[in-house]
Write an enzyme that holds these catalytic residues in place. Structure first.
Site, mmCIF file in Angstrom:
data_model
loop_
_atom_site.group_PDB
_atom_site.id
_atom_site.type_symbol
_atom_site.label_atom_id
_atom_site.label_comp_id
_atom_site.label_asym_id
_atom_site.label_seq_id
_atom_site.Cartn_x
_atom_site.Cartn_y
_atom_site.Cartn_z
ATOM 1 C CG HIS A 135 55.548 17.103 56.661
ATOM 2 N ND1 HIS A 135 54.550 16.143 56.714
ATOM 3 C CD2 HIS A 135 56.710 16.460 56.964
ATOM 4 C CE1 HIS A 135 55.082 14.981 57.047
ATOM 5 N NE2 HIS A 135 56.396 15.145 57.211
ATOM 6 C CD GLU A 136 60.204 18.129 57.803
ATOM 7 O OE1 GLU A 136 60.488 17.705 58.955
ATOM 8 O OE2 GLU A 136 60.034 17.369 56.833
ATOM 9 C CG HIS A 151 57.865 15.918 61.874
ATOM 10 N ND1 HIS A 151 57.110 14.787 62.121
ATOM 11 C CD2 HIS A 151 58.257 15.826 60.572
ATOM 12 C CE1 HIS A 151 57.042 14.044 61.022
ATOM 13 N NE2 HIS A 151 57.720 14.658 60.078
#
Length: 234
Positions: free
Chosen positions: A99-100, A103
């Site tokens: 998920h990071e 980003h």
């Protein structure tokens, strides 16, 4: 304010959603932290592998203090993972690390909602500091214009919370695809990633609902004061 039933009517949904989201994320992270990744890769290794596969060798992966303090810093190009994610070879750790990484990919692609959110952070921080003072000063001095300025500035938190939603949902969508496409998580384990990331998404929904509830309370309170002032002047 806290004695007004309208305040709790508008704020309670966000509070309840927040409690629900926290319970879900705690339960799912705890559960899937016990499920190992197929080849024993840690959260740090997941992030590094995915970043390198996307040509983002300049993004560094570092451990950080705190629980679920994972985040990507677009200013320094550093992806920071809490120690329980950084060092753990689990489905939960893989999902959060991916998920990071999502980003970081958004940053590399100049994903508009993320770029907009990054640029308005200083404005929102300043507005959140000025808003209470402007609002209270306006009430004490009976200056409606100043009070409305405070209300408008309170709205910046609501706008920021709404802008955060597409950023987080898109990062989670990217994470799931990356994990499967690169063979880090099998199709039989992607459900665990779904549950962890979906639970995390509810925290952002709760924040948005809370922000709009608080802002609406101030707006309705000011409109009510305006009607009362008009009625008393007749």
């Amino acid at each position: 304010m806290f004695e007004d039933p309208l305040f709790w009517l508008l704020v309670a949904p966000g509070v309840l959603l927040g409690l629900y989201a926290q319970a879900r994320i705690k339960a799912n992270v705890t559960k899937y932290a016990q499920v190992p990744t197929p080849r024993g890769v840690t959260g740090a290794e997941v992030a590094r592998r995915l970043l390198d596969a996307q040509g983002l060798q300049d993004v560094h992966v570092e451990p950080t203090e705190g629980v679920l303090s994972d985040h990507y810093d677009p200013r320094t190009k550093v992806l920071r993972l809490s120690q329980q994610i950084y060092y753990t070879p689990s489905v939960a750790a893989a999902g959060i690390a991916a998920h990071e990484t999502g980003h970081a990919l958004q940053d590399a692609e100049d994903y508009f909602p993320m770029e907009a959110r990054t640029y308005i952070v200083p404005v929102v921080q300043l507005a959140s500091q000025v808003a209470p003072w402007a609002f209270v000063a306006g009430l004490m001095l009976n200056m409606n214009a100043l009070t409305w300025i405070g209300v408008i500035l309170f709205g910046s938190s609501f706008f920021f919370a709404l802008l955060t939603l597409p950023v987080e949902f898109d990062a989670s969508s990217r994470a799931k695809k990356l994990l499967v496409n690169h063979g880090i998580i099998g199709e039989d384990q992607i459900e665990g990633v779904d549950k962890v990331l979906d639970a995390a998404a509810w925290t952002y929904v709760a924040a948005a609902v809370s922000a709009v509830g608080v802002w609406l309370f101030y707006v309705l309170m000011m409109l009510g004061r305006g009607r009362s002032a008009s009625a008393s002047s007749r």
